[in-house]
Scaffold this active site. Structure first.
Site, mmCIF file in Angstrom:
data_model
loop_
_atom_site.group_PDB
_atom_site.id
_atom_site.type_symbol
_atom_site.label_atom_id
_atom_site.label_comp_id
_atom_site.label_asym_id
_atom_site.label_seq_id
_atom_site.Cartn_x
_atom_site.Cartn_y
_atom_site.Cartn_z
ATOM 1 N N LYS A 32 0.855 -1.198 0.000
ATOM 2 C CA LYS A 32 0.000 0.000 0.000
ATOM 3 C C LYS A 32 0.880 1.232 0.000
ATOM 4 C CE LYS A 32 -2.391 1.758 3.680
ATOM 5 N NZ LYS A 32 -2.346 3.229 3.739
ATOM 6 N N ASP A 59 -3.458 4.362 -1.974
ATOM 7 C CA ASP A 59 -4.428 4.815 -0.964
ATOM 8 C C ASP A 59 -4.449 6.337 -0.922
ATOM 9 O OD1 ASP A 59 -6.042 5.014 1.295
ATOM 10 O OD2 ASP A 59 -4.461 4.432 2.694
ATOM 11 N N LYS A 61 -7.488 8.167 -1.434
ATOM 12 C CA LYS A 61 -8.808 8.593 -0.918
ATOM 13 C C LYS A 61 -9.355 9.836 -1.617
ATOM 14 C CE LYS A 61 -7.965 6.754 3.762
ATOM 15 N NZ LYS A 61 -6.506 6.515 3.810
ATOM 16 N N LEU A 62 -9.634 9.706 -2.908
ATOM 17 C CA LEU A 62 -10.115 10.852 -3.674
ATOM 18 C C LEU A 62 -11.515 11.291 -3.221
ATOM 19 C CD1 LEU A 62 -7.722 9.801 -5.399
ATOM 20 C CD2 LEU A 62 -8.967 10.576 -7.394
ATOM 21 N N ASP A 64 -13.868 14.647 -4.689
ATOM 22 C CA ASP A 64 -13.979 15.930 -5.387
ATOM 23 C C ASP A 64 -15.188 15.832 -6.311
ATOM 24 O OD1 ASP A 64 -13.378 18.457 -6.615
ATOM 25 O OD2 ASP A 64 -11.247 18.136 -6.209
ATOM 26 N N ILE A 65 -15.369 16.811 -7.172
ATOM 27 C CA ILE A 65 -16.520 16.735 -8.074
ATOM 28 C C ILE A 65 -16.299 15.581 -9.065
ATOM 29 C CG2 ILE A 65 -17.137 19.181 -7.827
ATOM 30 C CD1 ILE A 65 -15.808 19.656 -10.579
ATOM 31 N N PRO A 66 -17.393 15.001 -9.584
ATOM 32 C CA PRO A 66 -17.261 13.800 -10.429
ATOM 33 C C PRO A 66 -16.280 13.950 -11.585
ATOM 34 C CG PRO A 66 -19.550 14.096 -9.817
ATOM 35 C CD PRO A 66 -18.818 15.314 -9.296
ATOM 36 N N ASN A 67 -16.320 15.068 -12.269
ATOM 37 C CA ASN A 67 -15.465 15.227 -13.444
ATOM 38 C C ASN A 67 -13.976 15.220 -13.070
ATOM 39 O OD1 ASN A 67 -15.208 15.751 -16.320
ATOM 40 N ND2 ASN A 67 -14.465 17.777 -15.702
ATOM 41 N N THR A 120 -11.706 5.365 10.332
ATOM 42 C CA THR A 120 -11.725 4.787 11.685
ATOM 43 C C THR A 120 -11.306 5.824 12.737
ATOM 44 O OG1 THR A 120 -9.595 3.814 11.130
ATOM 45 C CG2 THR A 120 -11.468 2.341 11.133
ATOM 46 N N GLN A 191 -4.023 3.003 16.956
ATOM 47 C CA GLN A 191 -5.256 2.378 16.466
ATOM 48 C C GLN A 191 -6.159 2.061 17.660
ATOM 49 O OE1 GLN A 191 -6.197 2.200 13.450
ATOM 50 N NE2 GLN A 191 -4.545 1.673 12.043
ATOM 51 N N GLY A 211 0.536 -2.276 8.826
ATOM 52 C CA GLY A 211 1.665 -1.360 8.756
ATOM 53 C C GLY A 211 2.712 -1.731 9.765
ATOM 54 N N ARG A 212 2.666 -1.022 10.902
ATOM 55 C CA ARG A 212 3.759 -1.099 11.869
ATOM 56 C C ARG A 212 4.036 -2.497 12.412
ATOM 57 N NH1 ARG A 212 1.168 3.964 14.720
ATOM 58 N NH2 ARG A 212 -0.585 2.961 13.665
HETATM 59 O O1 C5P Z 1 0.661 0.819 11.174
HETATM 60 P P1 C5P Z 1 -0.757 0.404 11.006
HETATM 61 O O2 C5P Z 1 -0.957 -1.091 10.832
HETATM 62 O O3 C5P Z 1 -1.684 1.008 12.036
HETATM 63 O O4 C5P Z 1 -1.140 1.049 9.590
HETATM 64 C C1 C5P Z 1 -2.441 0.991 9.069
HETATM 65 C C2 C5P Z 1 -2.495 1.652 7.733
HETATM 66 O O5 C5P Z 1 -3.851 1.678 7.289
HETATM 67 C C3 C5P Z 1 -2.015 3.103 7.713
HETATM 68 O O6 C5P Z 1 -1.405 3.317 6.440
HETATM 69 C C4 C5P Z 1 -3.278 3.902 7.840
HETATM 70 O O7 C5P Z 1 -3.191 5.167 7.238
HETATM 71 C C5 C5P Z 1 -4.260 3.025 7.082
HETATM 72 N N1 C5P Z 1 -5.667 3.217 7.401
HETATM 73 C C6 C5P Z 1 -6.180 3.046 8.694
HETATM 74 N N2 C5P Z 1 -7.513 3.227 8.931
HETATM 75 C C7 C5P Z 1 -8.328 3.581 7.928
HETATM 76 C C8 C5P Z 1 -7.820 3.739 6.624
HETATM 77 C C9 C5P Z 1 -6.469 3.542 6.408
HETATM 78 O O8 C5P Z 1 -5.448 2.709 9.600
HETATM 79 N N3 C5P Z 1 -9.621 3.714 8.156
#
Ligand code: C5P
Length: 237
Positions: A32, A59, A61-62, A64-67, A120, A191, A211-212
């Protein structure tokens, strides 16, 4: 259904990202790329990671307007991304326009298009009091998922804890891409609602975004294999 583990490569720059990916040698994890890396390095980083043989979830996350979204998606599809996303809050016309853009820009199969329902980081209280959406979070997530499905999208980003409600509101085939995953013995970090890879599997997620728990592990390759084992193969490592 093809479950997979997506590694959130939340690194500041190209060098650090490629050094991280070099550790995997012949394994080619699904990667990602988020706003930080994309805005810092530009579209070339997507082409480069694709050229190394990885699938890429862009990732950005757009919203904006449809066009505008249609034209932006056409360019993202041309980069060769395998999965891209937008905010379902942009509405059905925007989501349909995004799909048209992806179809116009894709060289082969178009990228899968996934909608963010509610971030989230948004609490139910904030959604109700600040955004003036006076409904329970789960109802809003399920309705946004239905809007995405009715617009022709492939799935949503949601918490693993919401995967079941989304599948019930849409269909089993409608994809759930779920961040917020930690091994049982990890730090939760920032998180709030986290699950393990094995639990995400049981809850019906199609893709976990980790991620981490992988990128900050002492041995990222072993951590990745552990996530694959628990989530894709369904065995506790
Ligand atoms: O490090 P970690 O496992 O928390 O990373 C989660 C990834 O998922 C990050 O890139 C974070 O921006 C992304 N993300 C999230 N929650 C969302 C959408 C994306 O944690 N609702």
């Amino acid at each position: 259904m093809k479950r997979d583990v997506i590694i959130a490569c939340d690194f500041a720059g190209r060098e650090e990202t490629l050094r991280f990916l070099d550790q995997f040698e012949n394994e080619k994890p699904f990667v990602k790329i988020g706003m930080e890396l994309f805005y810092g390095e530009g579209p070339q980083i997507v082409r480069e990671i694709k050229a190394r043989g990885h699938e890429v979830f862009l990732d950005l996350k757009l919203h904006d307007i449809p066009n505008t979204v249609k034209k932006a998606m056409r360019n993202l599809a041309a980069l060769g991304a395998d999965m891209v996303n937008l905010h379902a809050a942009g509405g059905s016309a925007m989501m349909r326009a995004a799909l048209e853009g992806l179809e116009a820009g894709a060289k082969g199969a178009r990228p899968r298009l996934i909608a963010v329902t509610q971030l989230t980081s948004t609490s139910e209280q904030m959604m109700q009091e600040e955004l003036l959406i006076p409904r329970p979070m789960e109802e809003v997530v399920a309705r946004y998922a239905q809007n995405a499905q009715n617009s022709g999208l492939d799935g949503v980003v949601c918490s693993p804890l919401e995967a079941k409600a989304v599948k019930e509101a849409c269909s089993q085939a409608f994809l759930t891409v779920t961040p917020g995953v930690r091994f049982a013995d990890d730090d939760v970090g920032d998180q709030k609602r986290v699950t393990t890879p094995a639990r995400a599997r049981a809850l019906g997620s199609d893709y976990i975004v980790v991620g981490r728990s992988i990128t900050a592990a002492a041995d990222p390759v072993t951590a990745y294999r552990r996530a694959v084992k628990d989530f894709v193969e369904g065995e506790e490592a």
